[in-house]
Write a protein that holds these residues in place. Structure first.
Motif, mmCIF file in Angstrom:
data_model
loop_
_atom_site.group_PDB
_atom_site.id
_atom_site.type_symbol
_atom_site.label_atom_id
_atom_site.label_comp_id
_atom_site.label_asym_id
_atom_site.label_seq_id
_atom_site.Cartn_x
_atom_site.Cartn_y
_atom_site.Cartn_z
ATOM 1 N N TRP A 99 21.185 -26.997 -15.033
ATOM 2 C CA TRP A 99 20.426 -25.777 -14.707
ATOM 3 C C TRP A 99 19.366 -25.601 -15.782
ATOM 4 N N MET A 100 18.129 -25.315 -15.347
ATOM 5 C CA MET A 100 17.028 -25.121 -16.277
ATOM 6 C C MET A 100 16.452 -23.723 -16.109
ATOM 7 N N THR A 101 16.110 -23.085 -17.221
ATOM 8 C CA THR A 101 15.463 -21.782 -17.137
ATOM 9 C C THR A 101 14.287 -21.693 -18.103
ATOM 10 N N THR A 102 13.291 -20.913 -17.680
ATOM 11 C CA THR A 102 12.176 -20.545 -18.552
ATOM 12 C C THR A 102 12.343 -19.127 -19.062
ATOM 13 N N GLY A 103 13.398 -18.453 -18.610
ATOM 14 C CA GLY A 103 13.606 -17.075 -19.035
ATOM 15 C C GLY A 103 12.698 -16.111 -18.299
ATOM 16 N N PRO A 104 12.495 -14.929 -18.858
ATOM 17 C CA PRO A 104 11.761 -13.865 -18.166
ATOM 18 C C PRO A 104 10.248 -14.035 -18.249
ATOM 19 N N VAL A 105 9.743 -15.163 -17.751
ATOM 20 C CA VAL A 105 8.295 -15.398 -17.749
ATOM 21 C C VAL A 105 7.620 -14.345 -16.882
ATOM 22 N N GLY A 106 6.537 -13.785 -17.373
ATOM 23 C CA GLY A 106 5.839 -12.725 -16.653
ATOM 24 C C GLY A 106 6.334 -11.336 -16.986
ATOM 25 N N GLN A 107 7.469 -11.257 -17.686
ATOM 26 C CA GLN A 107 8.007 -9.955 -18.072
ATOM 27 C C GLN A 107 7.819 -9.667 -19.561
ATOM 28 N N VAL A 108 7.360 -10.681 -20.299
ATOM 29 C CA VAL A 108 7.122 -10.498 -21.727
ATOM 30 C C VAL A 108 5.711 -9.961 -21.929
ATOM 31 N N VAL A 156 8.747 -13.012 -28.837
ATOM 32 C CA VAL A 156 9.868 -13.942 -28.876
ATOM 33 C C VAL A 156 11.189 -13.192 -28.751
ATOM 34 N N GLU A 157 11.322 -12.072 -29.444
ATOM 35 C CA GLU A 157 12.566 -11.303 -29.362
ATOM 36 C C GLU A 157 12.779 -10.743 -27.961
ATOM 37 N N GLN A 158 11.717 -10.281 -27.336
ATOM 38 C CA GLN A 158 11.824 -9.769 -25.970
ATOM 39 C C GLN A 158 12.254 -10.886 -25.021
ATOM 40 N N TRP A 159 11.701 -12.060 -25.224
ATOM 41 C CA TRP A 159 12.042 -13.215 -24.391
ATOM 42 C C TRP A 159 13.507 -13.591 -24.567
ATOM 43 N N TRP A 160 13.991 -13.621 -25.798
ATOM 44 C CA TRP A 160 15.386 -13.996 -26.034
ATOM 45 C C TRP A 160 16.343 -12.977 -25.413
ATOM 46 N N ARG A 161 15.978 -11.710 -25.410
ATOM 47 C CA ARG A 161 16.842 -10.731 -24.741
ATOM 48 C C ARG A 161 16.939 -11.053 -23.253
ATOM 49 N N GLY A 162 15.826 -11.471 -22.668
ATOM 50 C CA GLY A 162 15.855 -11.877 -21.272
ATOM 51 C C GLY A 162 16.683 -13.129 -21.057
ATOM 52 N N ILE A 163 16.590 -14.078 -21.984
ATOM 53 C CA ILE A 163 17.377 -15.308 -21.883
ATOM 54 C C ILE A 163 18.867 -14.985 -21.905
ATOM 55 N N GLU A 164 19.268 -14.087 -22.766
ATOM 56 C CA GLU A 164 20.680 -13.700 -22.847
ATOM 57 C C GLU A 164 21.168 -13.156 -21.509
ATOM 58 N N GLU A 165 20.365 -12.291 -20.882
ATOM 59 C CA GLU A 165 20.764 -11.707 -19.601
ATOM 60 C C GLU A 165 20.795 -12.756 -18.502
ATOM 61 N N ILE A 166 19.783 -13.624 -18.453
ATOM 62 C CA ILE A 166 19.737 -14.669 -17.424
ATOM 63 C C ILE A 166 20.896 -15.640 -17.588
ATOM 64 N N SER A 167 21.197 -15.994 -18.832
ATOM 65 C CA SER A 167 22.317 -16.902 -19.084
ATOM 66 C C SER A 167 23.641 -16.282 -18.643
ATOM 67 N N ARG A 168 23.808 -14.990 -18.897
ATOM 68 C CA ARG A 168 25.027 -14.305 -18.470
ATOM 69 C C ARG A 168 25.162 -14.317 -16.953
ATOM 70 N N ALA A 175 19.435 -21.160 -29.025
ATOM 71 C CA ALA A 175 19.801 -21.764 -27.745
ATOM 72 C C ALA A 175 21.235 -22.276 -27.778
ATOM 73 N N HIS A 176 21.602 -22.904 -28.874
ATOM 74 C CA HIS A 176 22.964 -23.424 -29.019
ATOM 75 C C HIS A 176 23.985 -22.287 -28.961
ATOM 76 N N GLU A 177 23.707 -21.193 -29.605
ATOM 77 C CA GLU A 177 24.628 -20.056 -29.619
ATOM 78 C C GLU A 177 24.861 -19.507 -28.215
ATOM 79 N N LEU A 178 23.867 -19.620 -27.339
ATOM 80 C CA LEU A 178 23.997 -19.122 -25.967
ATOM 81 C C LEU A 178 24.581 -20.156 -25.013
ATOM 82 N N GLY A 179 24.944 -21.321 -25.534
ATOM 83 C CA GLY A 179 25.605 -22.314 -24.705
ATOM 84 C C GLY A 179 24.697 -23.331 -24.050
#
Length: 308
Positions: free
Chosen positions: A186-195, A205-217, A264-268
């Motif tokens: 599975w590949m993700t770009t995260g919340p592109v367009g929402q940052v 970057v911090e806003q993007w990582w918050r989105g990555i955490e939610e998408i990964s969950r 990225a590693h911390e989020l699996g």
């Protein structure tokens, strides 16, 4: 963690060949290129064929995985695309990775097609299962909303068995369900367009990582449900993250790259992909950073089951 690099298909092969060799020599596990007719990010740039480029890259490298970043049904038909896939898988001796995504509007509009968001979603949900079938099965018949096939042959079949690995790009729940069912990754770009592009780099970057955490969950929940209902019984898919998707190139410095990989590693995530630095936007970064990062020696992409 495995590491990938994306080389845009903007160079003549004389210029591009050493870039693909260099990616392997530096220890990257996989190398990718965009699959578009024209890319909106560089609309006036020279642009070359994705599958021809990957075939040529396969002929001048030995170990590195080679991937589409990402192929879509905007101008790909599963049956005709299957022939390109079989050939590149053969030339590379089983190193092709198929990044697959729903795609945007530009490529389709070049061919005179204009689809709604819902139609693009339904088309992708038809595209992936049919591509899966024609890569696994001989004599495929299909009549769908967007694609048809009549006695489609797949001889000689894939070098990688049961087929070339799918890495399905997905940020929304329906595409994630496809990734969980059909994807080897599975590949993700995260919340592109929402940052917010007006924020300074650190905030973006911090806003993007918050989105990555939610998408990964969300993906974890969907993958777990897919395994629970028996739709997919094998191992969980590998997880790929496009590290440049925040809008701040991960290779702007060796320290920043290491920090992003650690998060990225911390989020699996099992794999990260960065773009080869360019002298101008997009993905502008010092080329020297490639000499400053330390990639562990690796045998190549995981999950490949080759015919003996």
């Amino acid at each position: 963690m495995r590491y990938g690099i994306c080389i845009l298909p903007e160079h003549s092969w004389v210029q591009a060949e050493p870039l693909w060799r260099d990616a392997e020599e530096r220890g990257f596990d996989h190398a990718w290129t965009y699959d578009h007719l024209t890319w909106a990010g560089l609309p006036d740039s020279p642009w070359h064929s994705t599958m021809v480029t990957l075939g040529l890259a396969g002929s001048v490298t030995q170990r590195i995985g080679l991937g589409t970043f990402v192929a879509s049904p905007n101008f790909r038909h599963p049956v005709t695309f299957m022939r390109d896939v079989l050939t590149v898988d053969d030339v590379s001796r089983g190193r092709l990775l198929l990044g697959l995504g729903a795609g945007g509007d530009l490529d389709a509009e070049i061919l005179g097609h204009r689809l709604t968001r819902g139609q693009r979603s339904r088309r992708f949900r038809e595209f992936v299962p049919l591509l899966d079938r024609v890569l696994r099965e001989d004599h495929v018949d299909h009549s769908g909303e967007f694609f048809g096939a009549r006695d489609a042959r797949n001889r000689p079949g894939c070098v990688q068995q049961p087929r070339v690995p799918f890495v399905v790009a997905a940020n929304g729940p329906r595409a994630m369900a496809l990734a969980a069912r059909y994807g080897d990754g599975w590949m993700t770009t995260g919340p592109v367009g929402q940052v917010d592009p007006d924020e300074h780099d650190t905030a973006r970057v911090e806003q993007w990582w918050r989105g990555i955490e939610e998408i990964s969950r969300r993906y974890t929940e969907i993958e777990t449900e897919t395994q629970r209902d028996g739709t997919r019984a094998d191992r969980p898919a590998d997880r790929y993250l496009s590290l440049d998707a925040s809008g701040v190139p991960a290779l702007r410095s060796a320290g920043f790259f290491a920090e992003q990989v650690g998060r990225a590693h911390e989020l699996g995530f099992t794999d990260v992909v960065v773009h080869r630095p360019r002298e101008s936007d997009p993905y502008r970064a010092p080329l020297a950073v490639l000499d400053q990062i330390d990639l562990p020696a690796a045998p190549g992409p995981s999950g490949r089951n080759l015919e003996s």
